[in-house]
Design a protein around this motif. Structure first.
Motif, PDB file in Angstrom:
ATOM      1  N   LEU A 164       3.081   1.771 -10.735  1.00 16.76           N
ATOM      2  CA  LEU A 164       2.382   2.794  -9.948  1.00 16.76           C
ATOM      3  C   LEU A 164       0.919   2.417  -9.703  1.00 16.76           C
ATOM      4  CD1 LEU A 164       3.836   6.047 -11.567  1.00 16.76           C
ATOM      5  CD2 LEU A 164       4.409   5.044  -9.344  1.00 16.76           C
ATOM      6  N   LEU A 165       0.260   1.919 -10.751  1.00 13.51           N
ATOM      7  CA  LEU A 165      -1.137   1.500 -10.571  1.00 13.51           C
ATOM      8  C   LEU A 165      -1.248   0.368  -9.560  1.00 13.51           C
ATOM      9  CD1 LEU A 165      -2.544   1.557 -14.229  1.00 13.51           C
ATOM     10  CD2 LEU A 165      -3.186   3.071 -12.348  1.00 13.51           C
ATOM     11  N   ASN A 166      -0.328  -0.556  -9.647  1.00 15.41           N
ATOM     12  CA  ASN A 166      -0.373  -1.705  -8.742  1.00 15.41           C
ATOM     13  C   ASN A 166      -0.121  -1.292  -7.298  1.00 15.41           C
ATOM     14  OD1 ASN A 166      -0.475  -4.701  -8.421  1.00 15.41           O
ATOM     15  ND2 ASN A 166       1.591  -4.350  -7.638  1.00 15.41           N
ATOM     16  N   THR A 167       0.885  -0.397  -7.111  1.00 15.53           N
ATOM     17  CA  THR A 167       1.233  -0.013  -5.732  1.00 15.53           C
ATOM     18  C   THR A 167       0.244   1.002  -5.164  1.00 15.53           C
ATOM     19  OG1 THR A 167       2.742   1.674  -6.637  1.00 15.53           O
ATOM     20  CG2 THR A 167       3.676  -0.477  -6.049  1.00 15.53           C
ATOM     21  N   GLN A 168      -0.248   1.914  -6.028  1.00 19.84           N
ATOM     22  CA  GLN A 168      -1.092   2.986  -5.521  1.00 19.84           C
ATOM     23  C   GLN A 168      -2.589   2.673  -5.575  1.00 19.84           C
ATOM     24  OE1 GLN A 168       0.090   5.898  -4.115  1.00 19.84           O
ATOM     25  NE2 GLN A 168       2.054   4.819  -4.262  1.00 19.84           N
ATOM     26  N   LEU A 169      -2.987   1.759  -6.436  1.00 17.15           N
ATOM     27  CA  LEU A 169      -4.432   1.535  -6.610  1.00 17.15           C
ATOM     28  C   LEU A 169      -4.822   0.066  -6.462  1.00 17.15           C
ATOM     29  CD1 LEU A 169      -7.156   2.810  -7.316  1.00 17.15           C
ATOM     30  CD2 LEU A 169      -6.646   2.395  -9.732  1.00 17.15           C
ATOM     31  N   ARG A 190     -14.772  -3.444  10.976  1.00 23.52           N
ATOM     32  CA  ARG A 190     -14.722  -2.358  10.011  1.00 23.52           C
ATOM     33  C   ARG A 190     -13.346  -2.307   9.352  1.00 23.52           C
ATOM     34  NH1 ARG A 190     -19.084  -3.194  10.833  1.00 23.52           N
ATOM     35  NH2 ARG A 190     -20.792  -1.811  11.504  1.00 23.52           N
ATOM     36  N   ILE A 191     -13.235  -1.618   8.219  1.00 18.22           N
ATOM     37  CA  ILE A 191     -11.986  -1.498   7.477  1.00 18.22           C
ATOM     38  C   ILE A 191     -11.252  -0.239   7.939  1.00 18.22           C
ATOM     39  CG2 ILE A 191     -10.960  -1.273   5.186  1.00 18.22           C
ATOM     40  CD1 ILE A 191     -13.456  -2.598   4.055  1.00 18.22           C
ATOM     41  N   ILE A 192      -9.956  -0.395   8.269  1.00 19.33           N
ATOM     42  CA  ILE A 192      -9.138   0.740   8.693  1.00 19.33           C
ATOM     43  C   ILE A 192      -8.289   1.191   7.516  1.00 19.33           C
ATOM     44  CG2 ILE A 192      -7.364   1.523  10.290  1.00 19.33           C
ATOM     45  CD1 ILE A 192      -8.310  -0.629  12.231  1.00 19.33           C
ATOM     46  N   PRO A 193      -8.420   2.443   7.061  1.00 22.00           N
ATOM     47  CA  PRO A 193      -7.636   2.902   5.902  1.00 22.00           C
ATOM     48  C   PRO A 193      -6.161   3.059   6.270  1.00 22.00           C
ATOM     49  CG  PRO A 193      -8.873   4.720   6.845  1.00 22.00           C
ATOM     50  CD  PRO A 193      -9.305   3.481   7.576  1.00 22.00           C
ATOM     51  N   THR A 194      -5.271   2.844   5.283  1.00 23.12           N
ATOM     52  CA  THR A 194      -3.842   3.041   5.518  1.00 23.12           C
ATOM     53  C   THR A 194      -3.543   4.526   5.641  1.00 23.12           C
ATOM     54  OG1 THR A 194      -3.446   3.065   3.139  1.00 23.12           O
ATOM     55  CG2 THR A 194      -3.265   0.943   4.265  1.00 23.12           C
ATOM     56  N   GLN A 195      -2.415   4.821   6.256  1.00 14.36           N
ATOM     57  CA  GLN A 195      -2.061   6.218   6.507  1.00 14.36           C
ATOM     58  C   GLN A 195      -1.879   6.994   5.207  1.00 14.36           C
ATOM     59  OE1 GLN A 195      -2.074   7.284   9.604  1.00 14.36           O
ATOM     60  NE2 GLN A 195      -1.651   9.421   9.034  1.00 14.36           N
ATOM     61  N   SER A 196      -1.295   6.330   4.202  1.00 15.40           N
ATOM     62  CA  SER A 196      -1.008   7.019   2.945  1.00 15.40           C
ATOM     63  C   SER A 196      -2.269   7.326   2.138  1.00 15.40           C
ATOM     64  CB  SER A 196      -0.051   6.176   2.095  1.00 15.40           C
ATOM     65  OG  SER A 196      -0.624   4.900   1.825  1.00 15.40           O
ATOM     66  N   HIS A 197      -3.338   6.587   2.391  1.00 14.99           N
ATOM     67  CA  HIS A 197      -4.585   6.796   1.631  1.00 14.99           C
ATOM     68  C   HIS A 197      -5.712   7.320   2.517  1.00 14.99           C
ATOM     69  CE1 HIS A 197      -3.115   4.898  -2.038  1.00 14.99           C
ATOM     70  NE2 HIS A 197      -2.567   3.956  -1.272  1.00 14.99           N
ATOM     71  N   GLY A 203      -9.258   6.460   0.725  1.00 13.05           N
ATOM     72  CA  GLY A 203      -9.740   6.707   2.080  1.00 13.05           C
ATOM     73  C   GLY A 203     -11.218   7.035   2.097  1.00 13.05           C
ATOM     74  N   LEU A 204     -11.674   7.842   1.118  1.00 15.29           N
ATOM     75  CA  LEU A 204     -13.104   8.158   1.032  1.00 15.29           C
ATOM     76  C   LEU A 204     -13.928   6.907   0.753  1.00 15.29           C
ATOM     77  CD1 LEU A 204     -15.330  10.311   0.953  1.00 15.29           C
ATOM     78  CD2 LEU A 204     -14.844  10.623  -1.491  1.00 15.29           C
ATOM     79  N   LEU A 205     -13.426   6.046  -0.146  1.00 19.33           N
ATOM     80  CA  LEU A 205     -14.113   4.789  -0.436  1.00 19.33           C
ATOM     81  C   LEU A 205     -14.188   3.914   0.821  1.00 19.33           C
ATOM     82  CD1 LEU A 205     -15.394   2.811  -2.439  1.00 19.33           C
ATOM     83  CD2 LEU A 205     -13.084   2.038  -3.030  1.00 19.33           C
ATOM     84  N   THR A 206     -13.078   3.852   1.571  1.00 20.68           N
ATOM     85  CA  THR A 206     -13.070   3.064   2.809  1.00 20.68           C
ATOM     86  C   THR A 206     -14.099   3.604   3.798  1.00 20.68           C
ATOM     87  OG1 THR A 206     -10.713   2.625   2.494  1.00 20.68           O
ATOM     88  CG2 THR A 206     -11.622   2.236   4.683  1.00 20.68           C
ATOM     89  N   HIS A 207     -14.155   4.941   3.923  1.00 22.02           N
ATOM     90  CA  HIS A 207     -15.135   5.555   4.830  1.00 22.02           C
ATOM     91  C   HIS A 207     -16.559   5.231   4.401  1.00 22.02           C
ATOM     92  CE1 HIS A 207     -17.758   8.910   6.122  1.00 22.02           C
ATOM     93  NE2 HIS A 207     -17.073   8.818   7.256  1.00 22.02           N
ATOM     94  N   ASP A 208     -16.830   5.318   3.094  1.00 24.57           N
ATOM     95  CA  ASP A 208     -18.184   5.025   2.594  1.00 24.57           C
ATOM     96  C   ASP A 208     -18.546   3.556   2.812  1.00 24.57           C
ATOM     97  OD1 ASP A 208     -18.452   7.627   1.853  1.00 24.57           O
ATOM     98  OD2 ASP A 208     -17.960   7.297  -0.263  1.00 24.57           O
ATOM     99  N   ILE A 209     -17.552   2.661   2.626  1.00 22.48           N
ATOM    100  CA  ILE A 209     -17.804   1.234   2.862  1.00 22.48           C
ATOM    101  C   ILE A 209     -18.158   0.997   4.329  1.00 22.48           C
ATOM    102  CG2 ILE A 209     -16.716  -1.041   2.968  1.00 22.48           C
ATOM    103  CD1 ILE A 209     -15.169  -0.298   0.443  1.00 22.48           C
TER     104      ILE A 209
END
Length: 540
Positions: A164-169, A190-197, A203-209
């Motif tokens: 789970l950690l590997n697939t989700q994080l 820019r980085i595009i977040p995946t739909q699931s995150h 997703g928040l981390l991607t937005h901040d990056i």
């Protein structure tokens, strides 16, 4: 590869989880083993007690009746249990039945048999020897089974957690790190977040990056713009510094030169430049011997007040004199070190022009004598100087007689020629230190030092009258003769200031004009002493 595995978050996290699982399984297994072993051992003993209790009534009857057959059946029934290794049924008198060996010791479980017919009466004993080896073996197997079950459960749980950690994080972190690593700083990638995150912490981390990348890009663009502006300004200032017609130099507090532009070298000259550009160079302030104290004083004032100071430097180069305008300012570096900025300008031409204009402002345009204002200043300077206390002076107010008819008959051009001739004769008859002034119109003033005694004033007046009576050519074929009336005031006998001297000389001159003209007169009656006699010239 090994280094990469060691530094990988997934590898380190998996290792930590596995290590934690192993430690947890070992500690939990040990606890469960001990607990299960004790529980199973106690349960076996409990089962033996229950077995003994189940047959205790029958065994009591057999012991009470000393019935060997019944006793044997009881013993055989108990011995059929794997938990019992040996059984003995005894009456109060003897052993009725025995199966196996019953030793006297702590391992033998002894049960008293109470009479079935009389309460409280003991009729025998039932001795049981537990099959300890079997009990321990069964307890050990049960404990091991529990430990294995817990270990398998822990392994499965850890595997699930790692998955789970590997697939989700971890996978998302790797994707973010890889994507971020491939983005060129300052680009629009820019980085595009995946739909699931898209709406979780990833997703928040991607937005901040992305926001951080936008901010970095803006700062880089701003820095690039500022750098271009700074470079443009530096080039501009460098051009100004290098191409400036003013000489500019940076010197330290001791006057040692650190930086200069080409005009600086050109203005101070090669000889002076060599003196201050060598390794053991001369201080700039000591470069001009006559101006050294003024320059050092100005530099000290600049350093204390922080305000610029200007000094005009006089430079003697053989027979030529040059003037340099020197502006001294203080400047402070980033490390708080103070130094001087020296700006030089060759003002020789300007000074010469000023001197020329000053001379023109002091000279009468027609006669080239001092005009009235300049003449007054010169006389004032003479009588206010310290040397004036040692000398006497005569002020001669001269008014031309018969000048007006020359203008009326021959015109103003002829009159100008007469005035020019009078001025030249006055200049030719006085000494270099004396002053000749065109006072205005046909009036002139001579201020002369009396070097011998006061009688010298009369000699000067007579000399002036004689030269002015000589014919003057006013036209190419026409000459005129004029005369003069002279009034004399003496310094310091008549007055010690120019205003009073002029007033008294003017009064004495008008006294001559009102009588016989072509003469001179003193304002008072001074006595002129000689070595033999005394003579008196009478005034009015």
């Amino acid at each position: 590869m090994l280094t990469k595995l060691r530094t990988s978050i997934a590898t380190r996290l998996a290792f930590i989880l596995i290590l934690a699982g192993v430690v947890s399984a070992l500690s939990t297994g040990y606890l469960f083993y001990s607990y299960t072993y004790s529980k199973e051992f106690a349960q076996s003993q409990k089962n033996i007690r229950q077995l003994a209790h189940a047959v205790s009534h029958t065994a009591a009857i057999a012991a009470y009746l000393d019935d060997l057959t019944l006793a044997k059946e009881v013993v055989e029934g108990i011995a059929g249990s794997d938990l019992v290794k040996a059984v003995e049924l005894k009456s109060t008198q003897e052993s009725l039945a025995l199966r196996g060996t019953v030793p006297d010791g702590a391992q033998t479980m002894k049960f008293d048999l109470e009479s079935p017919f009389s309460s409280g009466e003991m009729v025998g004993k039932l001795n049981l020897v537990p099959n300890v080896a079997l009990i321990k073996s069964d307890a050990r197997k049960a404990a091991i089974n529990h430990v294995i079950l817990i270990s398998v459960q822990t392994f499965v749980l850890i595997t699930l957690i790692i998955f789970l950690l590997n697939t989700q994080l971890i996978t998302e972190i790797k994707r973010l790190a890889s994507r971020l690593h491939g983005i060129r700083i300052g680009s629009e990638e820019r980085i595009i977040p995946t739909q699931s995150h898209q709406y979780d912490e990833i997703g928040l981390l991607t937005h901040d990056i992305n926001e951080l990348l936008n901010s970095v890009e803006e700062n880089i663009n701003l820095e690039r713009t500022l750098r271009l502006e700074v470079e443009a300004l530096e080039n501009r200032f460098r051009d100004i510094f290098e191409q400036s017609s003013h000489g500019i130099a940076i010197v330290d507090i001791d006057g040692k030169m650190r930086l200069h532009n080409p005009s600086f070298k050109q203005i101070i000259g090669d000889e002076c430049f060599q003196k201050i550009s060598k390794q053991d160079s001369l201080s700039f302030f000591a470069l001009f011997d006559e101006e050294k104290s003024r320059l050092e004083s100005a530099a000290a004032e600049v350093l204390s007040s922080g305000e610029s100071r200007a000094v005009d430097i006089k430079v003697e180069e053989g027979s030529q004199t040059r003037w340099l305008y020197c502006l001294i300012s203080v400047m402070t570096d980033d490390d708080k070190t103070s130094s001087f900025e020296i700006v030089l300008q060759d003002i020789s031409e300007r000074r010469n022009r000023e001197e020329k204009l000053k001379g023109q402002a002091e000279v009468d345009a027609l006669t080239n004598l001092y005009n009235r204002g300049a003449g007054e200043n010169k006389i004032e300077q003479l009588i206010s100087s310290s040397d004036s206390k040692r000398f006497s002076y005569g002020l001669f107010m001269i008014d031309l007689d018969g000048f007006k008819p020359v203008n009326d008959q021959f015109g103003h051009e002829a009159g100008d020629r007469v005035l020019i001739a009078v001025a030249n004769r006055l200049l030719g008859s006085i000494r270099a230190e004396d002053i000749a002034i065109r006072w205005g119109g046909d009036e002139f003033v001579v201020f002369a030092r009396l070097t011998t005694d006061l009688s010298e004033a009369s000699s000067i007046a007579e000399k002036l009258l004689n030269i002015l009576q000589q014919p003057i050519e006013c036209q190419s074929d026409m000459s005129v003769t004029i005369s003069a009336s002279i009034g004399i005031a003496l310094y310091p006998f008549n007055a010690d200031n120019i205003e009073t001297l002029l007033k008294y000389a003017d009064l004495a001159m008008y006294e001559v004009k009102s009588h016989n003209k072509n003469s001179y007169n003193f304002f008072k009656q001074p006595t002129f002493k000689t070595s033999e006699t005394q003579s008196v010239i009478t005034g009015f």
